[in-house]
Design a protein around this motif. Structure first.
Motif: not given
Length: 412
Positions: A41-44, A96-104
């Motif tokens: 997930q960190v890599g993504l 906040l989720t990992i997907w929110w972080l990825c989108a931002a």
């Protein structure tokens, strides 16, 4: 520095880069510490941060060449500030989720592509082609200072208020950068195509690609950058995981390690012009990587204690070599490119050089999941060293001065 417009660009760069350096440390730590994300997930997340180069890398250059560069920079700064501000707001609202972080991260990365393309294209207009090396050196110096101060400020701040709230400082830095850039008085004329040459996105992109790919020097620079960036991102993706989970460092200690890299970058900016004059602007591009990249193997060998400090020196050397190389090749690319193609040259170079960065983030995360963070650092160190080969096997191997004449003319 006596030019008030360059001083404004210098100050805007300082604030924007300070915000960026806080993001570099805070965004992955939001995922690692606040959301307990795994290695993949960190890599993504890293991949999403840099995916903009693939999504809009080529059309961004054609679009920027039709607009005033300063306006693009200001607009990108303001919108990036708003995007970053959504992360602490979502955290406060427990959304906040990992997907929110990825989108931002993805939206921020797309805007950064436009900002960087406009920024590189604007510098020759602002300082003149005869001052490119000096201008790039000074801007690299301030970027290096923020590389030192950013993590040094971000580390304690993350420990005090948490990684999500720290991103408020990044948002403020971006907004202030945009406000200062508004004050730059030297304006460009908005490019006006002739009636016989109406803007066509496909044709404009093709012209930029043709210009860059037909020049061996520019091809070599881009290919070397592509290899270097792919393995650098693999390395960086697992560096924070290695330091936090294998070495046991907290955010303050990680910030100090990254500040040490900033010290190396600052030294590189200070000596870049002199090194290029002594060694040759072409030769320094491959020598800088060949000499400094192998030192990054010291990190996966490190353990808590003195060996970690030695490894940190190796990372500082990597940053030193990277800035020396960047100043030389950025000045080379700008000097070889006509004004009307600067945006497309920059975008094409970024697309080719940075296109593999999202892949590097995914590969780094996958490699970390399968082989562990230390093994991934070894792979990254080897790949970064190999990146010197394209420049070494090109005319850059012996080049001391910039090419002149037909090499500086556009290809139609």
């Amino acid at each position: 520095m006596r030019d008030p417009d360059f001083r404004r660009l210098f100050a805007a760069t300082a604030l924007g880069q300070l915000g960026d350096r806080v993001i570099f440390l805070a965004l992955p730590l939001v995922a690692i510490a606040a959301l307990d994300a795994g290695e993949f997930q960190v890599g993504l997340l890293t991949a999403m941060t840099t995916a903009g180069s693939l999504l809009v890398g080529l059309p961004a250059g054609a679009w920027v060449d039709r607009m005033r560069k300063r306006s693009v920079m200001v607009g990108a700064d303001f919108v990036r500030a708003l995007v970053l501000l959504t992360i602490p707001v979502a955290w406060w609202l427990d959304l906040l989720t990992i997907w929110w972080l990825c989108a931002a991260a993805l939206v921020h990365g797309v805007l950064t592509v436009f900002f960087d393309v406009a920024y590189v294209s604007y510098l020759p207009h602002l300082v003149g082609r005869g001052n490119l090396v000096e201008g790039n050196s000074k801007l690299s110096a301030i970027r290096s200072v923020t590389s030192i101060s950013g993590p040094a400020v971000a580390g304690p701040l993350i420990g005090w208020v948490g990684a999500p709230v720290t991103l408020v400082a990044s948002s403020a830095g971006m907004a202030m950068s945009g406000l200062i850039a508004i004050g730059i008085r030297k304006r460009e004329r908005k490019p006006e195509p002739s009636a016989s040459e109406r803007p066509r996105l496909g044709r404009d992109i093709k012209e930029g690609l043709k210009f860059v790919l037909k020049r061996p020097v520019l091809r070599a620079v881009m290919l070397g950058d592509a290899i270097f960036n792919l393995f650098l991102i693999m390395y960086q993706t697992m560096l924070l995981v290695f330091l936090e989970r294998r070495i046991g460092l907290e955010s303050f200690g990680i910030g100090l390690i990254l500040s040490g890299m900033g010290c190396g970058a600052l030294l590189g900016a200070l000596v870049a012009a002199g090194v290029s004059r002594r060694i040759g602007q072409g030769r320094v591009i491959w020598l800088a990587s060949l000499v400094t990249c192998p030192l990054t193997v010291l990190m996966p060998l490190a353990r808590p204690g003195w060996s970690l400090y030695v490894a940190a020196i190796g990372l500082a050397a990597l940053s030193l070599g990277g800035v020396v190389r960047f100043v030389a090749q950025a000045s080379l690319q700008q000097a070889l490119t006509p004004d009307r193609l600067l945006g497309r040259m920059s975008a094409t170079a970024r697309f080719v050089s940075w296109g593999g960065i999202p892949l590097g983030g995914v590969l780094g995360g996958a490699s970390g999941s399968v082989f562990g963070s230390a093994a991934t650092l070894w792979i990254g160190a080897a790949g970064m060293t190999v990146s010197a080969l394209p420049a070494f096997l090109s005319p850059l191997r012996t080049m001391r001065e910039l090419p002149e004449g037909k090499d500086a003319e556009p290809v139609r």
